[in-house]
Write an enzyme that holds these catalytic residues in place. Structure first.
Site, PDB file in Angstrom:
ATOM      1  N   GLU A 117       0.886  -1.177   0.000  1.00 38.72           N
ATOM      2  CA  GLU A 117       0.000   0.000   0.000  1.00 38.72           C
ATOM      3  C   GLU A 117       0.910   1.209   0.000  1.00 38.72           C
ATOM      4  O   GLU A 117       1.715   1.390   0.913  1.00 38.72           O
ATOM      5  CB  GLU A 117      -0.914  -0.027   1.228  1.00 38.72           C
ATOM      6  N   CYS A 167      -2.323   8.402   4.046  1.00 37.10           N
ATOM      7  CA  CYS A 167      -2.357   8.104   2.615  1.00 37.10           C
ATOM      8  C   CYS A 167      -3.737   8.393   2.040  1.00 37.10           C
ATOM      9  O   CYS A 167      -3.884   8.581   0.840  1.00 37.10           O
ATOM     10  CB  CYS A 167      -1.957   6.657   2.354  1.00 37.10           C
TER      11      CYS A 167
END
Length: 515
Positions: A287, A321
């Site tokens: 990720e 994020c």
């Protein structure tokens, strides 16, 4: 085996007097432990090295939260050997047995919640609500993956065939390397580690240097469970010495990484380069961040949209994020939305994390330099309407900053900043807004504010991101409720917090017996 149905851990209001007093006591207690040295943990025993790394308080970078021993390649060899040996028996334990370790760890975290929050507040600069959310998510991962593992252990129901018994079961992969980030120092670390453990794998855990004391506290909790030696090995260390060595090692079966695009791509390249004697194609679960945005049309609830933009852009200083660093607004309501966003942002407080401000410090000197560089770039690419000031004399503090009238191709609209910087872009139609949103190499989270059903459905199929939200902020996914993970340069499409996530760490085996 019977377990209670899964429920997300409830949020606690730590500003209530009795809760605030509890948290403040823990902050005092944690500060009294500053400066301790934390060992490595390999093959069920502590290892202390002369090489240590200081973890600093970002609200006051003169304070050392703790020193963490650093692993070298010799230690990595020992950890891999221990993990290989432990795997031979750990893989034979049942999914139910391994799930019980997770449930026990969740109970310990629940009891130590205020203490774990205090460590995050002082080491990572999270305010009280962000720290509560992080610990809650860690508990959620333990509870959710434990239940998911029990289901996985039942195998898959296959199509019956006369005269045969056919079964499909799931086997663990082997030794894995887990590299979590600093921004969710307990939640993501817990989720990525225990998803591998509960599926029968053994792990080398290399935390971020910026949150390695929190990682050491996680290891303390896991040691309370009396896991077999070698199942979990704690190996913080310098990336330049042990990073490629671990991820490229022939005996490592998989790598689970969360962090920047640049590091993720490098890990993927190294891991997929076959080493001499390597018997498998390694798996990489990654990720890698995003350049997330919120699209607002002319029919939207503008107050709700402005509140969602501010929360998404500046929560935890934009160091998520999923942070909404782009606001893409229809020209008919652009000025009104911008005015509301500025007004709400002006109300945000900035200060040391333990004082529970809306906005605390960014994580370290390197992040401070990167973010302030982007602020200077933004001054050339847009109209500075708020903030733009910063000070690192004591802590790494940056005022929430807003740039208006930013073009879709501007760097501050394209590149991940990972700080409290918002770019606002004007569009002349809803469809153009979706095009602008999609015009990045990332695809993690997005949000749409609109009252029109046809537009929400248009966005459902045309906005390219892994997590899309309608009429709410683009941060704050919940385990099991909004499985998390994105497209393209945001990662490998794995959905953390879903039952399917565990499939990344197993291999299916079909067995047929003819009667």
């Amino acid at each position: 085996m019977t377990v209670m149905p899964y429920r997300n851990e409830p949020v606690i209001d730590w500003t209530k007097p009795e809760r605030a007093e509890e948290l403040k006591r823990n902050l005092v207690s944690v500060r009294s432990q500053f400066g301790q040295t934390y060992p490595l943990y390999v093959n069920g025993r502590e290892l202390r090295t002369d090489d240590t790394l200081a973890s600093l308080n970002p609200s006051n970078h003169q304070e050392v939260v703790g020193y963490v021993c650093q692993a070298n390649q010799r230690v990595i060899d020992e950890a891999i050997e221990a993990a290989q040996k432990a795997f031979e028996t750990w893989k034979l334990t049942t999914f139910e047995e391994r799930a019980m370790y997770l449930f026990q760890a969740a109970a310990i975290m629940r009891r130590r919640k205020a203490e774990l929050m205090a460590w995050q507040i002082l080491e990572s600069g999270k305010n009280w609500a962000e720290a509560d959310g992080d610990v809650n998510e860690a508990i959620d991962f333990l509870e959710f993956y434990g239940r998911a593992a029990i289901e996985l252990g039942k195998g898959v129901e296959l199509v019956p065939y006369p005269g045969e018994d056919n079964r499909m079961m799931y086997l663990p992969l082997g030794v894995g390397v887990v590299i979590p980030p600093w921004n969710f120092p307990l939640a993501i670390l817990t989720g990525t580690t225990v998803s591998a453990l509960v599926t029968g794998n053994t792990v080398l855990l290399k935390p971020s240097p910026l949150a390695s004391v929190m990682a050491a506290k996680f290891v303390e909790i896991m040691r309370e469970l009396n896991l077999p030696p070698g199942v979990l090995n704690f190996v913080p260390g310098p990336p330049e010495e042990i990073g490629d060595y671990m991820t490229g090692h022939r005996d490592v079966r998989f790598v689970s990484f969360t962090g920047s695009k640049a590091v993720g791509l490098h890990i993927d390249e190294v891991a997929h380069r076959r080493s001499e004697g390597q018997r498998w194609i390694k798996r990489v679960v990654a990720e890698m961040g995003g350049k997330d945005g919120i699209v607002v049309d002319e029919t939207a609830d503008l107050d709700a949209a402005a509140a969602g933009i501010v929360a998404s852009a500046f929560g935890f200083q934009g160091q998520k994020c999923s942070a909404g660093s782009r606001a893409i607004v229809h020209e008919a309501v652009y000025d009104t939305v911008l005015e509301k966003v500025i007004a709400l942002t002006k109300q945000l407080t900035l200060g040391p994390a333990e004082e529970n401000p809306d906005v605390g410090p960014v994580i370290d000197e390197k992040a401070f330099a990167k973010i302030t560089k982007y602020i200077e770039i933004g001054k050339q690419e847009g109209r500075l309407v708020l903030g733009g000031t910063y000070d690192d004399s004591r802590g790494y503090f940056i005022q929430p900053t807003i740039f208006a009238d930013v073009a879709p191709d501007a760097r501050i609209m394209q590149e991940e900043i990972f700080g409290p910087v918002l770019a606002v872009c004007r569009v002349d139609s809803f469809e153009q807004g979706i095009e602008v949103f999609n015009h990045t190499e990332y695809g993690l989270t997005g949000s749409v504010y609109s009252r029109r059903r046809d537009r929400l459905e248009y966005a459902r199929w045309h906005m390219h991101c892994g997590n899309l939200y309608f009429n709410r902020k683009c941060t704050g996914s919940l385990v099991g409720v909004q499985p998390f993970g994105g497209f393209d340069m945001s990662g490998t499409d794995a959905k953390a917090g879903s039952k399917e996530y565990l499939l990344n760490f197993v291999q299916p085996k079909t067995v047929t017996e003819r009667f």
